[in-house]
Every structure is written in C-alpha cells, then in structure tokens.
Design a protein around this motif. Structure first.
Motif: not given
Length: 282
Positions: A9-32
């Motif tokens: 009963g699943r709906r269509k999904g976009v396959p996740a190509k990355v299953l383990r890190g590093p993975y930051d699609p929008a970049g890492q937060p600023q921690l300084n």
C-alpha cells in the motif's frame, strides 16, 4: 535499488541515495560562537539528577524530586535568567535503584523538551534520543520537528546509541550489540532523519537497519535553520570519536551547538566576569 519487502500500500517515493553520513543536503549549521564557555543545565528531568549520594534523602523535595514539574519549571526559568546557554535532558528508560531510587522517576525526552520550550524564551533545548531500540525514524522526525517549531528553533539533539541490556529487554530486544553496530545504527538514523526533514517529496529509504517507503514528515513544521536541528554525539568510544561516529555537529562533552537569540543580560554577565578577573567581586 532492490527493495527489501516494500508494503503493497505504499505511495511512490524518491529513493534515498545516501544511507549513511556524511549527509547534509542544506549544509551544516553555523556552530561558531563568540564565547568559549557554554553553560548547560544537565539532567534536570530525572530523580536525583546525577547525584548518586544518599545526601538527597535529607531533603527529598529539594535534592531528589526537583524534576517534578512544579519545581522543574522554576528551575528552568531561573537557569535561563542566570544566563545559561542551554539545558540538556537526560535520557533514561530504567533507573539504578538503591535507597534513593536513583533516576527511577523521570520525564521522557519529548515531554521534557516540549514543556521546557513553553516556559522559556531564549535558552537552548537539547533533548536526548536513544536510537537503538527500533523506533521508526518517522516518529522521531515528527516529534522533534514539532518541538523545534514550538520552541522557535531552539532544539538540539543528543544522540545516544544505547548500551544498557535492561533497556534493550524493555523494548523486547536482546542487546546491546557491538559498538560498531550501535554506531552504524546511529549513523543510519541521523541520515534518515535528515532525509525526512529536507525532502519535498515522499522518501524511500532502504538502509541496513531502517526501511521506510513513501515516508514524509508532512508539509511542516520542519526544523528551523537549514532544515534540521543541531546534533550532538555523546560517549567516548573509538567509533564515536572517529569519522563515522554518529555524524554529529559537535561532541556532547562540548555542547556548543544549541541555538539561542541574543541575551539581554549579556552586558551584565560580561561586566561581572571582568570584575571577577580583576578580583573585585561584586
């Protein structure tokens, strides 16, 4: 990609190509940070906090049961007023017993974070999340994104892989697995959460430890600040300290990642610090 056992009963999904890190699609937060010292209130949400001493029995209301909400609310507000940067809730599923019932009573990570967000305005909120007990990533994703939204983007995550056999048994599991497996699970969980928080489309995720199909954390809310909360990683194992150890933004023993808005009391704190350095305590 070969599907493990996709539900019919699943709906269509976009396959996740990355299953383990590093993975930051929008970049890492600023921690300084402009300040080198970060003060955090730790373990306010469990009986006795981190004190294993029987001294707490001399005044249980004050030293043992400060975690109950009538007291904890005042403690959190006083902590914020004192200029602390964050508060970090202890993650606990089973206590240690003894005469004091050490850590045997406690608030869960979600309730503690949400209620503390409602009674504070600036202080960072770091919530401890155990990822090794087969809780689906989608549940964590929705709960955490909602808390971050309520708090105005103040949520950070303290990722714990888990190593207590009693806790595993409570969830119907035999454990703990090896350190390598525990940190691989943590890595996969964090990556899955980032997919759920960042994707505009439903996601198919087929990892070794977590699988979901057509999953989506709704259309909101989403964590503020580059689409996810900040992630701490605690523990001192070799895998944790290494490249694959949890995919966190900062180590939990240096919790410099909780966000917060400008502190109106900062000039006062800075002046007091200067007085202390000169030896002229006021």
């Amino acid at each position: 990609m070969t599907m493990h056992n996709p539900p019919p009963g699943r709906r269509k999904g976009v396959p996740a190509k990355v299953l383990r890190g590093p993975y930051d699609p929008a970049g890492q937060p600023q921690l300084n940070r402009p300040d080198h010292l970060h003060l955090s209130l730790f373990a306010w949400n469990v009986r006795n906090g981190l004190s294993a001493s029987k001294i707490v029995l001399k005044d249980p209301d004050r030293y043992q049961d400060f975690w109950t909400w009538s007291s904890a609310k005042k403690l959190l507000q006083a902590t914020e007023a004192a200029g602390f940067d964050s508060q970090l809730q202890y993650g606990m599923w089973s206590g240690y017993g003894g005469a004091t019932g050490w850590n045997e009573a406690h608030y869960d990570f979600a309730t503690a974070a949400a209620t503390s967000a409602a009674v504070t305005e600036r202080i960072g909120i770091i919530s401890t999340m155990h990822v090794g007990y087969q809780v689906p990533p989608l549940i964590f994703a929705k709960i955490l994104a909602s808390i971050d939204h309520v708090s105005g983007g103040r949520l950070g995550l303290n990722i714990v892989a888990g190593q207590n056999s009693v806790d595993y048994a409570q969830f119907g599991l035999v454990g703990p697995p090896s350190q390598e497996i525990r940190y691989a699970i943590a890595d996969e969980m964090v990556t899955a959460l980032k997919h759920l928080w960042s994707s505009d489309e439903p996601v198919d995720f087929e990892g070794e430890y977590f699988q979901f199909y057509g999953a989506q954390d709704g259309r909101g809310p989403r964590p503020r600040g580059q689409g996810r909360g900040d992630v701490l990683r605690r523990g001192r194992g070799e895998r944790r300290q290494g490249r694959r150890g949890g995919r966190g933004d900062a180590p939990g023993d240096r919790p410099g990642c909780a966000r917060g808005v400008a502190d109106p009391q900062r000039p006062h704190h800075e002046q007091r610090a200067a007085d202390l350095r000169r030896g002229g305590v006021r």
